[in-house]
Design a protein around this motif. Structure first.
Motif, PDB file in Angstrom:
ATOM      1  N   LEU A  63       0.779  -1.335  -0.102  1.00  0.00           N
ATOM      2  CA  LEU A  63       0.311  -0.017  -0.024  1.00  0.00           C
ATOM      3  C   LEU A  63       0.356   1.218  -0.152  1.00  0.00           C
ATOM      4  N   ASP A  64       0.415   2.051  -1.082  1.00  0.00           N
ATOM      5  CA  ASP A  64       1.389   3.540  -1.282  1.00  0.00           C
ATOM      6  C   ASP A  64       1.463   3.992  -0.579  1.00  0.00           C
ATOM      7  N   ARG A  65       2.998   4.813   0.853  1.00  0.00           N
ATOM      8  CA  ARG A  65       2.448   4.859   1.827  1.00  0.00           C
ATOM      9  C   ARG A  65       1.247   4.743   3.119  1.00  0.00           C
ATOM     10  N   GLY A  66       0.955   3.472   2.489  1.00  0.00           N
ATOM     11  CA  GLY A  66      -0.041   2.887   3.875  1.00  0.00           C
ATOM     12  C   GLY A  66      -0.876   3.148   3.598  1.00  0.00           C
ATOM     13  N   LEU A  67      -1.990   3.408   2.353  1.00  0.00           N
ATOM     14  CA  LEU A  67      -2.593   4.126   2.978  1.00  0.00           C
ATOM     15  C   LEU A  67      -4.009   2.634   2.227  1.00  0.00           C
ATOM     16  N   TYR A  68      -4.737   2.200   2.530  1.00  0.00           N
ATOM     17  CA  TYR A  68      -5.600   1.546   2.128  1.00  0.00           C
ATOM     18  C   TYR A  68      -6.147   1.515   0.723  1.00  0.00           C
ATOM     19  N   ASP A  69      -6.305   2.687   0.089  1.00  0.00           N
ATOM     20  CA  ASP A  69      -7.452   2.512  -1.307  1.00  0.00           C
ATOM     21  C   ASP A  69      -6.071   3.325  -2.578  1.00  0.00           C
ATOM     22  N   ALA A  70      -4.591   2.709  -1.930  1.00  0.00           N
ATOM     23  CA  ALA A  70      -3.477   2.533  -2.965  1.00  0.00           C
ATOM     24  C   ALA A  70      -2.344   2.010  -2.992  1.00  0.00           C
ATOM     25  N   PRO A  71      -3.362   0.705  -3.517  1.00  0.00           N
ATOM     26  CA  PRO A  71      -2.626  -1.133  -3.898  1.00  0.00           C
ATOM     27  C   PRO A  71      -1.998  -0.274  -4.861  1.00  0.00           C
ATOM     28  N   THR A  72      -0.264  -0.971  -5.299  1.00  0.00           N
ATOM     29  CA  THR A  72       0.474  -1.628  -5.733  1.00  0.00           C
ATOM     30  C   THR A  72       0.960  -2.578  -6.417  1.00  0.00           C
ATOM     31  N   ASP A  73       2.433  -2.784  -6.573  1.00  0.00           N
ATOM     32  CA  ASP A  73       2.332  -4.298  -6.389  1.00  0.00           C
ATOM     33  C   ASP A  73       2.105  -5.634  -5.134  1.00  0.00           C
ATOM     34  N   GLN A  74       2.048  -6.585  -5.623  1.00  0.00           N
ATOM     35  CA  GLN A  74       1.192  -7.773  -5.316  1.00  0.00           C
ATOM     36  C   GLN A  74       1.910  -8.742  -4.388  1.00  0.00           C
ATOM     37  N   VAL A  75       2.182  -9.014  -3.845  1.00  0.00           N
ATOM     38  CA  VAL A  75       2.194  -9.591  -2.539  1.00  0.00           C
ATOM     39  C   VAL A  75       2.616 -11.368  -1.923  1.00  0.00           C
ATOM     40  N   PHE A  76       3.273 -11.841  -1.733  1.00  0.00           N
ATOM     41  CA  PHE A  76       2.263 -13.389  -0.919  1.00  0.00           C
ATOM     42  C   PHE A  76       2.889 -13.210   0.576  1.00  0.00           C
ATOM     43  N   PRO A  77       2.527 -13.909   1.410  1.00  0.00           N
ATOM     44  CA  PRO A  77       3.196 -14.512   2.646  1.00  0.00           C
ATOM     45  C   PRO A  77       4.814 -14.611   2.387  1.00  0.00           C
ATOM     46  N   SER A  78       5.456 -13.923   3.222  1.00  0.00           N
ATOM     47  CA  SER A  78       6.355 -14.097   3.826  1.00  0.00           C
ATOM     48  C   SER A  78       6.893 -14.021   4.807  1.00  0.00           C
ATOM     49  N   THR A  79       8.438 -13.772   5.531  1.00  0.00           N
ATOM     50  CA  THR A  79       9.181 -12.871   7.238  1.00  0.00           C
ATOM     51  C   THR A  79      10.044 -11.786   5.893  1.00  0.00           C
ATOM     52  N   PRO A  80      10.636 -11.240   6.993  1.00  0.00           N
ATOM     53  CA  PRO A  80      12.250 -11.033   6.825  1.00  0.00           C
ATOM     54  C   PRO A  80      13.275 -11.540   6.611  1.00  0.00           C
ATOM     55  N   LEU A  81      13.741 -11.293   5.732  1.00  0.00           N
ATOM     56  CA  LEU A  81      15.159 -12.485   5.719  1.00  0.00           C
ATOM     57  C   LEU A  81      15.860 -11.652   6.343  1.00  0.00           C
ATOM     58  N   SER A  82      16.296 -10.641   7.036  1.00  0.00           N
ATOM     59  CA  SER A  82      17.021 -10.222   7.861  1.00  0.00           C
ATOM     60  C   SER A  82      17.126 -10.926   9.664  1.00  0.00           C
ATOM     61  N   VAL A  83      15.656 -11.324   9.954  1.00  0.00           N
ATOM     62  CA  VAL A  83      15.135 -11.926  10.872  1.00  0.00           C
ATOM     63  C   VAL A  83      15.503 -13.555  11.035  1.00  0.00           C
ATOM     64  N   LYS A  84      14.566 -14.299   9.522  1.00  0.00           N
ATOM     65  CA  LYS A  84      14.913 -15.667   9.287  1.00  0.00           C
ATOM     66  C   LYS A  84      14.041 -15.691   7.884  1.00  0.00           C
ATOM     67  N   ALA A  85      14.776 -16.565   6.881  1.00  0.00           N
ATOM     68  CA  ALA A  85      13.188 -16.783   5.972  1.00  0.00           C
ATOM     69  C   ALA A  85      12.857 -18.192   6.490  1.00  0.00           C
ATOM     70  N   PHE A  86      11.528 -17.951   5.406  1.00  0.00           N
ATOM     71  CA  PHE A  86      10.588 -18.229   5.245  1.00  0.00           C
ATOM     72  C   PHE A  86      11.061 -19.713   4.892  1.00  0.00           C
ATOM     73  N   ASP A  87      10.751 -20.586   5.321  1.00  0.00           N
ATOM     74  CA  ASP A  87      10.852 -21.599   4.907  1.00  0.00           C
ATOM     75  C   ASP A  87       9.559 -22.220   4.328  1.00  0.00           C
ATOM     76  N   GLN A  88       9.942 -22.807   2.809  1.00  0.00           N
ATOM     77  CA  GLN A  88       9.266 -23.079   1.509  1.00  0.00           C
ATOM     78  C   GLN A  88       8.603 -24.135   1.953  1.00  0.00           C
ATOM     79  N   ASN A  89       8.901 -25.139   3.279  1.00  0.00           N
ATOM     80  CA  ASN A  89       8.062 -26.402   3.225  1.00  0.00           C
ATOM     81  C   ASN A  89       6.889 -26.257   4.102  1.00  0.00           C
ATOM     82  N   TYR A  90       7.185 -24.615   5.132  1.00  0.00           N
ATOM     83  CA  TYR A  90       5.853 -23.988   5.714  1.00  0.00           C
ATOM     84  C   TYR A  90       4.836 -24.144   5.256  1.00  0.00           C
ATOM     85  N   PRO A  91       3.311 -24.441   5.179  1.00  0.00           N
ATOM     86  CA  PRO A  91       1.888 -23.567   4.891  1.00  0.00           C
ATOM     87  C   PRO A  91       2.591 -22.090   4.660  1.00  0.00           C
TER      88      PRO A  91
END
Length: 769
Positions: A425-453
């Protein structure tokens, strides 16, 4: 009585010569010691440089990024002949050149930023570059390791592993631990820490008589087995889960999330392992063996505010609710300020806006609505709903305290049949969607295991993985904060680069790994901390220690701490005999100043006026006080309780005149004083014996001779005063709902009430020392 000395753990690790001390000491910059990027350099860069040269690409100046080595070493976009940092050569490093420039137009940070580095900080940067400008991963994003116990000189002092880490730093600072606290004082301390209630007089007597080596350990086990343990722990989790009894916003009508609170109490009492405790709350509805208990646990996600105001935009508020879930998860469980990345890449931590909305997407796939009707159509729960029937309470949900046969509605989690698309969401605004994303987690913490649902269950599995560097650290730190007043990391909700460095990093890691190795056992962790010699120290402060370590960084004594708001109420009720020991159930409405509630309502809905409860409901523990978000209960707020608007992981400890006024004038304290005075005088013909028992019940120790003499003299003075004006005595004694039990008004009763009121106002009464 001793005056309160309130201390806080330092922001940075003293052992590693924290940045806070760099204005007073530069001893480690003598050419022999290695400058640490994590403990010396990053705090300076994060405070003074990352706003313009950090992770946020939108705010980055001159194309220079200083939080990543490759970027810092690279040639400058605006000056290809120069480099931000040249390892080993400060004079060729643009960062050092700009920091030391005499030209205001060249010097960094720029004048208009109102930031500057002092000479010691500049010297640290120089020394670090000379030593090779070696970058290190942020300590909190590195998997904790269980290091060997450090060697100490005073080898007889440690009681368990914790003490070796504490003593090592104490000795390095030239400090020695305090002697152990007296036995009765320790009983009060562990009782308050584990149950939030004072020890009963008979416990004190039995504990004093028990000279066995197992006496202390056995008492910890006894307290851990009490149902009041779950209530004490639940108070912490209610702040984290932002539990309330109303919806918030303008109309702020009633809701029925209290069965979730009953579950939390139950989970702590049965010692549900922390990894399961978190998994059920994040995704109990998605577990293969789900049942109503596990679904009820997911109410954790639904405790945020809801609007019932007509004319709102449904999608705007639906997005707001998902944002709240995301932020509560990141702050309360991961200890990260991920919400900073809602509108742009995080300025300080390596969390991009894309990663934020990937995390957001886990919570974005429910049938929850942003608006379900105005206050006149209000329901006590919002879609999706768990219906709790009478037969559920008789079987799977026996821990729920429901007195009538009505079924209960609780807001819980549920997945949509098809995937709802999530967009940045551009500037976090509910009515300003930009690129689609999919469930994942911050890489700097720990990559999301693709075996997880790729749903909340997968997020839960990622969260409680033993490879996740944050989850165990954050919880262990929360428990340490509950016990010692400050976490090993002072910024409990921020383990990121702007957060405080751990005061004892090896201890934090050791505890985190040990916690996971032992089945995420919460009761074991608490016993481990309470069994340490560190915890068992006296809180007496001598002048030398105060001068050398004013903030008790090295824990060479126990810090004196005021009780949390709920436990002040609990202590008054328990010691007076008024406490109703009922576990769970709907929230109650105790005494409250007239008109306070109504002044902050819209005048509509079920909660438009304050309907005070009566009978036993007035004497429930503070945990059960009704929380109306637009008008939180005054007594807890005055004593720094949470208003529950948002996830809160730590509370302040203020000292204001209002607190004294509450303890002197609140109807509950006056009623408790009158009730206990009446009880004791019926049993004790000698006022001195009554005063002695009151002291034992309230202060939790036997009075010294001089203390008893002062109280006896005060009793005599007050008795003479009231004998001259019995109408004044009657007005004091008849306060509260239990006044009818006071059969006779006389000067002895009024004077004893005043003595007891004095005891409730002692600093020692309200402190954990």
């Amino acid at each position: 009585m001793k005056k309160l000395i309130s201390f806080a753990l330092p922001s940075l690790l003293v052992l590693f010569f924290s940045c806070q001390e760099k204005t007073t000491t530069n001893n480690f910059l003598d050419g022999k010691d290695q400058v640490s990027y994590n403990f010396h350099v990053r705090p300076i860069l994060s405070d003074k440089c990352f706003a313009c040269h950090g992770p946020d690409a939108n705010k980055r100046e001159a194309g220079l990024r200083l939080d990543i080595a490759d970027s810092a070493y690279a040639t400058l976009k605006e000056n290809p002949g120069r480099h931000g940092i040249v390892p080993g050569n400060p004079s060729d490093s643009e960062i050092y050149i700009r920091l030391t420039s005499d030209d205001p137009g060249e010097r960094m940070p720029p004048v208009e930023s109102n930031l500057s580095l002092n000479p010691d900080e500049i010297e640290i940067i120089k020394k670090w570059i000379e030593q090779g400008a070696r970058y290190e991963p942020h300590w909190a994003f590195v998997k904790p390791q269980k290091q060997a116990l450090p060697k100490v000189k005073h080898q007889k002092w440690p009681s368990n592993e914790i003490d070796y880490f504490i003593l090592r730093q104490m000795e390095s600072a030239g400090l020695k631990p305090n002697a152990e606290a007296d036995k009765v004082g320790l009983l009060k301390r562990i009782s308050l820490d584990l149950t939030g209630l004072p020890p009963l007089p008979e416990w004190i007597a039995d504990f004093e008589r028990d000279d066995s080596e197992e006496a202390y350990s056995n008492m910890i086990d006894q307290l851990l087995s009490k149902e009041s343990f779950g209530e004490k722990m639940a108070a912490l989790w209610m702040d984290i889960s932002r539990y309330s009894d109303s919806y918030g916003y303008q109309d702020d009508n009633v809701r029925t999330q209290w069965p979730y609170r009953d579950w939390v109490i139950h989970a702590f009492n049965k010692n549900l392992p922390y990894d399961e405790f978190i998994t059920w709350q994040l995704a109990g509805d998605l577990l293969p063996d789900k049942n109503k208990e596990k679904i009820l646990a997911t109410a954790f996600n639904r405790n945020h505010k809801y609007t019932e105001e007509g004319g709102v935009i449904e999608e705007e508020y639906r997005v707001e609710y998902v944002l709240d879930k995301t932020n509560t998860f990141s702050k309360g469980i991961l200890g990260l300020t991920a919400e900073c990345a809602q509108c742009h890449d995080h300025k300080y931590d390596p969390i991009s806006q894309k990663e934020y909305f990937e995390l957001f997407s886990f919570f974005n796939n429910t049938p929850e609505k942003g608006y379900e009707g105005d206050v006149m159509q209000s329901k006590p729960a919002k879609t999706p709903i768990l219906w709790i029937e009478k037969e559920d309470i008789e079987e799977i949900l026996k821990f729920i305290n429901q007195q009538d046969s009505d079924r209960i509605m609780v807001s819980v989690m549920e997945e949509l049949d098809s995937l709802r698309p999530t967009f940045i969401l551009d500037r976090g605004l509910y009515d300003a969607p930009t690129d689609q994303v999919f469930p994942s987690t911050p890489l700097s913490v720990k990559a999301f295991d693709q075996n997880y649902p790729k749903n909340r269950l997968g997020l839960a599995q990622w969260t409680v993985s033993k490879d996740n560097p944050l989850t165990a650290r954050v919880f262990v730190n929360l428990i340490w904060q509950e016990i010692f007043g400050q976490g090993i990391v002072k910024s409990t909700g921020d383990f990121g680069m702007q957060g405080d460095l751990p005061s004892h990093p090896e201890l934090l890691d050791w505890l985190a790994v040990d916690f996971m190795e032992n089945g995420w056992n919460i009761k074991r962790l608490l016993k481990q901390i309470l069994s340490s010699a560190t915890y068992r120290q006296s809180s007496v402060v001598d002048r030398k220690k105060l001068e050398k370590d004013p903030e008790n960084t090295f824990l060479s004594r126990y810090s004196r701490l005021r009780l949390p708001a709920e436990n002040i109420r609990d202590l008054v009720l328990a010691s007076s005999g008024l406490l109703v020991n009922e576990i769970g159930g709907p929230s109650v409405k105790p005494y409250q100043p007239k008109g306070l509630w109504e002044a902050s309502t819209s005048g509509r809905g079920e909660l438009k006026t304050y309907q005070q409860d009566s009978g036993e409901k007035l004497y429930r523990r503070g945990l059960y006080t009704f929380i109306k978000l637009t008008s939180p209960p005054p007594m807890p707020i005055i004593f720094d309780g949470s208003n529950r608007d948002l996830c809160e992981v730590n509370r302040g400890r203020t000292n204001t005149p209002l607190q004294a006024l509450v303890m002197l004038n609140d109807p509950l304290v006056l009623e408790a004083s009158s009730y206990l005075a009446n009880t004791l005088l019926k049993r004790k013909s000698d006022p001195s014996l009554a005063i002695e028992e009151a002291f034992l019940r309230i202060v939790c120790r036997y009075p010294k001779h001089q203390e008893l003499k002062i109280l006896e003299d005060y009793f005599k003075e007050e008795k003479i005063r009231f004998s001259k004006d019995m109408s004044q005595a009657a007005s004091l004694i008849r306060v509260g709902n239990s006044a009818s039990q006071t059969e006779e008004i006389n000067e002895d009763l009024a004077a004893m009430m005043q003595v007891i009121s004095l005891l409730y106002n002692l600093e020692e009464t309200l402190m954990k020392i």
